[in-house]
Design an enzyme around this catalytic site. Sequence first.
Site, PDB file in Angstrom:
ATOM      1  NE  ARG A 100      -4.384  -1.416   1.794  1.00 58.49           N
ATOM      2  CZ  ARG A 100      -5.328  -1.711   2.670  1.00 58.49           C
ATOM      3  NH1 ARG A 100      -5.128  -1.500   3.950  1.00 58.49           N
ATOM      4  NH2 ARG A 100      -6.471  -2.233   2.262  1.00 58.49           N
ATOM      5  CE  LYS A 129     -19.492 -17.018   8.814  1.00 60.48           C
ATOM      6  NZ  LYS A 129     -19.569 -16.118   9.954  1.00 60.48           N
ATOM      7  N   GLY A 133      -8.193  -8.388  -0.232  1.00 55.91           N
ATOM      8  CA  GLY A 133      -8.448  -9.361   0.813  1.00 55.91           C
ATOM      9  C   GLY A 133      -7.623 -10.622   0.665  1.00 55.91           C
ATOM     10  N   GLY A 190     -12.511  -4.376   1.321  1.00 54.87           N
ATOM     11  CA  GLY A 190     -13.890  -3.901   1.452  1.00 54.87           C
ATOM     12  C   GLY A 190     -14.271  -2.944   0.329  1.00 54.87           C
TER      13      GLY A 190
HETATM   14  N1  LIG Z   1     -14.202 -24.599   2.851  1.00 51.62           N
HETATM   15  C1  LIG Z   1     -13.980 -23.651   3.742  1.00 51.62           C
HETATM   16  N2  LIG Z   1     -14.372 -23.783   5.015  1.00 51.62           N
HETATM   17  C2  LIG Z   1     -14.131 -22.827   5.926  1.00 51.62           C
HETATM   18  N3  LIG Z   1     -13.506 -21.664   5.661  1.00 51.62           N
HETATM   19  C3  LIG Z   1     -13.101 -21.474   4.395  1.00 51.62           C
HETATM   20  C4  LIG Z   1     -13.307 -22.446   3.384  1.00 51.62           C
HETATM   21  N4  LIG Z   1     -12.794 -21.967   2.237  1.00 51.62           N
HETATM   22  C5  LIG Z   1     -12.276 -20.767   2.514  1.00 51.62           C
HETATM   23  N5  LIG Z   1     -12.442 -20.455   3.808  1.00 51.62           N
HETATM   24  C6  LIG Z   1     -11.941 -19.280   4.520  1.00 51.62           C
HETATM   25  O1  LIG Z   1     -12.466 -18.088   4.001  1.00 51.62           O
HETATM   26  C7  LIG Z   1     -11.647 -17.047   4.472  1.00 51.62           C
HETATM   27  C8  LIG Z   1     -11.736 -15.883   3.542  1.00 51.62           C
HETATM   28  O2  LIG Z   1     -13.060 -15.474   3.523  1.00 51.62           O
HETATM   29  P1  LIG Z   1     -13.491 -14.007   3.162  1.00 51.62           P
HETATM   30  O3  LIG Z   1     -13.043 -13.093   4.235  1.00 51.62           O
HETATM   31  O4  LIG Z   1     -14.911 -14.085   2.824  1.00 51.62           O
HETATM   32  O5  LIG Z   1     -12.650 -13.752   1.836  1.00 51.62           O
HETATM   33  P2  LIG Z   1     -11.911 -12.462   1.359  1.00 51.62           P
HETATM   34  O6  LIG Z   1     -11.032 -12.012   2.493  1.00 51.62           O
HETATM   35  O7  LIG Z   1     -11.147 -12.890   0.166  1.00 51.62           O
HETATM   36  O8  LIG Z   1     -12.988 -11.496   1.021  1.00 51.62           O
HETATM   37  C9  LIG Z   1     -10.247 -17.610   4.577  1.00 51.62           C
HETATM   38  O9  LIG Z   1      -9.754 -17.358   5.855  1.00 51.62           O
HETATM   39  C10 LIG Z   1     -10.451 -19.097   4.329  1.00 51.62           C
HETATM   40  O10 LIG Z   1      -9.757 -19.914   5.239  1.00 51.62           O
HETATM   41  O1  LIG Z   2      -7.569  -2.313   5.351  1.00 45.41           O
HETATM   42  C1  LIG Z   2      -8.624  -1.775   4.990  1.00 45.41           C
HETATM   43  O2  LIG Z   2      -9.717  -2.471   4.590  1.00 45.41           O
HETATM   44  P1  LIG Z   2      -9.649  -3.963   3.910  1.00 45.41           P
HETATM   45  O3  LIG Z   2      -9.055  -4.903   4.944  1.00 45.41           O
HETATM   46  O4  LIG Z   2     -11.107  -4.275   3.614  1.00 45.41           O
HETATM   47  O5  LIG Z   2      -8.820  -3.880   2.659  1.00 45.41           O
HETATM   48  C2  LIG Z   2      -8.750  -0.282   4.894  1.00 45.41           C
HETATM   49  O6  LIG Z   2      -7.596   0.371   5.362  1.00 45.41           O
HETATM   50  C3  LIG Z   2      -9.995   0.205   5.631  1.00 45.41           C
HETATM   51  O7  LIG Z   2      -9.846  -0.028   7.007  1.00 45.41           O
HETATM   52  P2  LIG Z   2     -11.161  -0.113   7.923  1.00 45.41           P
HETATM   53  O8  LIG Z   2     -11.940  -1.344   7.490  1.00 45.41           O
HETATM   54  O9  LIG Z   2     -10.639  -0.191   9.340  1.00 45.41           O
HETATM   55  O10 LIG Z   2     -11.979   1.138   7.661  1.00 45.41           O
END
Ligand SMILES: Nc1ncnc2c1ncn2[C@@H]1O[C@H](COP(=O)(O)OP(=O)(O)O)[C@@H](O)[C@H]1O
Ligand SMILES: O=C(OP(=O)(O)O)[C@H](O)COP(=O)(O)O
Length: 400
Positions: free
Chosen positions: A40, A201, A357, A380
């Site tokens: 970043r 989820k 993410g 996000g």
């Molecule tokens: N089959 C599964 N059962 C439980 N958790 C899972 C499974 N597949 C993926 N995950 C979990 O999903 C998480 C990511 O989810 P999420 O936060 O929704 O995705 P992102 O961060 O890419 O938006 C990871 O920590 C991963 O371990």
């Molecule tokens: O790391 C961030 O978000 P992200 O983990 O969704 O990429 C941004 O810096 C926003 O942070 P915030 O979700 O505490 O407002």
Amino acid sequence: MSKKTLANLSASDISGKRALVRVDFNVPVDDQGNITDDTRIRAALPTIQDLTQKGAKVILASHFGRPKGVDDKLRLTPVAKRLSELLGQEVVKTDDCIGDAVAAQVAALQNGQVLLLENVRFYKEEEKNDPEFAKKLAANADFYVNDAFGTAHRAHASTEGVTHYLSPSVGGYLIEKELQYLQSAIEDPQRPLAAIIGGSKVSSKIGVIETLLEKCDKLIIGGGMIFTFYKARGLSVGKSLVEEDKLELAKTLEAKAQERGVTFLLPTDIVSADKFAPDANATTVSIENIPADGMGLDIGPDSVKVFQAALADCKTVIWNGPMGVFEFDKFATGTEAIAHTLAEIGKTGTTTIIGGGDSVAAVEKVGLADQMSHISTGGGASLELLEGKILPGIAALDEA
Ligand SMILES: Nc1ncnc2c1ncn2[C@@H]1O[C@H](COP(=O)(O)OP(=O)(O)O)[C@@H](O)[C@H]1O
Ligand SMILES: O=C(OP(=O)(O)O)[C@H](O)COP(=O)(O)O
């Protein structure tokens, strides 16, 4: 974008002027506070360097973590050090983000110098988008640049509020690039357009799935959410992750895909584990044969083949969310295979976009980050953009 950007400003708008630049320096750190990924900070360099080269006095503002008041562990001091190294020039670091001491340090800046304000979230007024606080932040500057894509979905004082007190208010080069890829991927993509949605989820991805069903030609689902879809189809899923209250929604989403003629693909086989742990015993089973005491933690090899075949002719691919529990090596195979597939099709001219993410972490883990067309710096924020939501930090900027 239809918003004014840094590229639209003339030399006289910039030279000798004080630029308040909102960046997202919310970087990951280890237990000792060392920065573990400076992506970043690097992503903000084109904007900062353009401003310094054109003779602006650059005042950077960022949040770091989610502090409740002043928190010494969440000071931006290590970030200032890293930024100095990357820029090859000293970055002045202040102990506050508003007030007389900051005003004096800003007044002492020479053209082309860079100053980093302390964590704006040390003030609760930041997240409340308090107008008085925004006015104080703006008081030290002549114009505003927002380059904090990762925080553009937050209507905070330093992302939205300050635009009411500074003119012009424009987007930086990172925001411009993020919009160029993410927005054009859903608004005017080269087709076929495929979206791969994974993660844990359904509930956190409903918005994006619904929007993408309207836009894409193929929708590929992986990760923990597949089991809710299977259960909705009447399959047994053992001890896999299921959101019981989303079974009807899963049915509706599948029906909608069919109605719209979108190819909707779920894995055909999965890797079932006897426990949620890195050393779990794993077996690959077809989705009709998930053991009663098994827990699906990855997609299987047949699914990878099916997904690869579906992606082969796509011209644009958006990926958000891992295919399995990639944090455990044993269950990272499906996610890694998809990363390799995207790298391969990218070589033939397909645009590959990784929404922020965990999917970014997965692509980086296998060393394929530089093979993707675009890796978003916002988790996000990219999700909200793909959901078709208006990002307040961008909406507040001047029209082009
Ligand atoms: N089959 C599964 N059962 C439980 N958790 C899972 C499974 N597949 C993926 N995950 C979990 O999903 C998480 C990511 O989810 P999420 O936060 O929704 O995705 P992102 O961060 O890419 O938006 C990871 O920590 C991963 O371990
Ligand atoms: O790391 C961030 O978000 P992200 O983990 O969704 O990429 C941004 O810096 C926003 O942070 P915030 O979700 O505490 O407002």
